[in-house]
Design an enzyme around this catalytic site. Structure first.
Site, PDB file in Angstrom:
ATOM      1  CB  SER A 180      -0.833  -0.002   1.290  1.00 22.46           C
ATOM      2  OG  SER A 180      -1.442   1.251   1.497  1.00 22.46           O
TER       3      SER A 180
ATOM      4  CE1 TYR B 162      -3.594  -1.821   5.321  1.00 19.47           C
ATOM      5  CE2 TYR B 162      -3.393   0.434   4.542  1.00 19.47           C
ATOM      6  CZ  TYR B 162      -3.614  -0.909   4.291  1.00 19.47           C
ATOM      7  OH  TYR B 162      -3.848  -1.334   3.003  1.00 19.47           O
TER       8      TYR B 162
END
Ligand SMILES: NC(=O)c1ccc[n+]([C@@H]2O[C@H](COP(=O)([O-])OP(=O)(O)OC[C@H]3O[C@@H](n4cnc5c(N)ncnc54)[C@H](OP(=O)(O)O)[C@@H]3O)[C@@H](O)[C@H]2O)c1
Length: 282
Positions: free
Chosen positions: A143, A156
């Site tokens: 990501s 995250y």
């Protein structure tokens, strides 16, 4: 020589990138092992594959990536039924936000079990077969959060930074065996990840949290990003394109603003970059 179409194993195919990537590979003639932690959620994938005329090239198998024994069995079954795996797309994962001080340790652990250890365990199970055949491609869905740590998303970011470091080392280790490792680093795409991640943030937030004002802004920003998010099929198509490259690079940042954000972090003086990021929650 009559070579069989490539065999692609993808994790987390119930929705989002995993679902679209399974259909994209199958539409190009690949044989796809689409894994889901709940086979009862395969219908959307199968309906999409039927519409695309490629359902016959997709086999669904149950896999919760946190269950390492199950990962070993899936790899074994794939090797027996398909003769080997050419490409693995480690896609299953989720986002967890919240302020680092407040997110319960158990939530961190669960996230790392899925986004990091799940990838490592499945890859470990697949590598002996790939090494024996002298070829293979491992595509890890990271990501932009594996390149930038944004406020309100420390868990995250920690999971995706871990995936980045792991993949970079693994790429060096596997090069002599003819096995390539690639990181795909998407920005914001319209999948279920937003609704799932947002609900976890709300559940964990204490009513009297000192971070309450920032949390309100974080939720508003995240909601706005979700509304502007792009079509996830863009990422699926990119994954298929990358898989077709003879010598793929290590990193592929994809999506609106992703490259710009990475460049800004690399080129701007740190104080300026930091001021821009911190303004997000002010
Ligand atoms: N969408 C974005 O903007 C974005 C941006 C950058 C990176 N990513 C990454 O892209 C990947 C896919 O996410 P997505 O956006 O497509 O979200 P999604 O639609 O929520 O898909 C996530 C998939 O992962 C599965 N999953 C979660 N935990 C699992 C587990 N323990 N075992 C097996 N499967 C599990 C989910 O299954 P269930 O349906 O059973 O929950 C679902 O199939 C993730 O790694 C995510 O971090 C997404």
């Amino acid at each position: 020589m009559n070579r069989q179409p490539p065999v692609v194993l993808i994790t987390g195919c119930s929705s989002g990138f995993g679902l679209h990537t399974a259909i994209a590979f199958a539409s190009r003639g690949c044989r796809v092992i689409a894994t889901l932690r709940d086979l009862g959620r395969a219908q959307t994938l199968l309906d999409g594959a039927n519409r695309a005329g490629c359902a016959g090239r997709i086999v669904c198998m149950e896999l919760d990536v946190t269950n390492h024994e199950q990962a070993g069995s899936v790899i074994q079954r794939a090797q027996l039924e398909f003769g080997g795996i050419d490409i693995i797309v480690n896609n299953a994962g989720y986002a967890l936000g919240g302020f680092a001080e407040e997110v319960p340790i158990e939530r961190w652990r669960e996230l790392l079990e899925t986004n990091v250890l799940g990838v490592i365990a499945l890859t470990q199970a697949a590598l002996p077969g790939m090494r024996a055949r002298g070829r293979g491609l491992i595509i890890n869905i990271s990501s932009i959060s594996g390149l930038l740590g944004l406020p309100g998303f420390a868990p995250y970011a920690a999971s995706k930074y871990a995936l980045e470091g792991y993949s970079e080392s693994l790429r060096h280790e596997l090069a002599p065996w003819g096995i390539r490792v690639v990181l795909v680093e998407p920005g914001a795409y319209s999948t279920d990840i937003w609704s799932k991640g947002l609900s976890a943030v709300r559940e964990d937030a204490a009513a009297d949290s000192p971070y309450a004002p920032q949390l309100v802004r974080l939720l508003a920003r995240t909601r706005a990003a979700a509304e502007r998010a792009a079509d996830p099929r863009e990422v699926a198509e990119a994954v298929v394109r990358i898989a077709g490259k003879r010598l793929p690079q290590l990193r592929y940042p994809i999506g609106r603003g992703t490259r710009l954000a990475v460049l800004a972090k690399a080129l701007l003086p740190w104080r300026l970059y930091e001021a821009i990021v911190q303004r997000m929650l002010r």
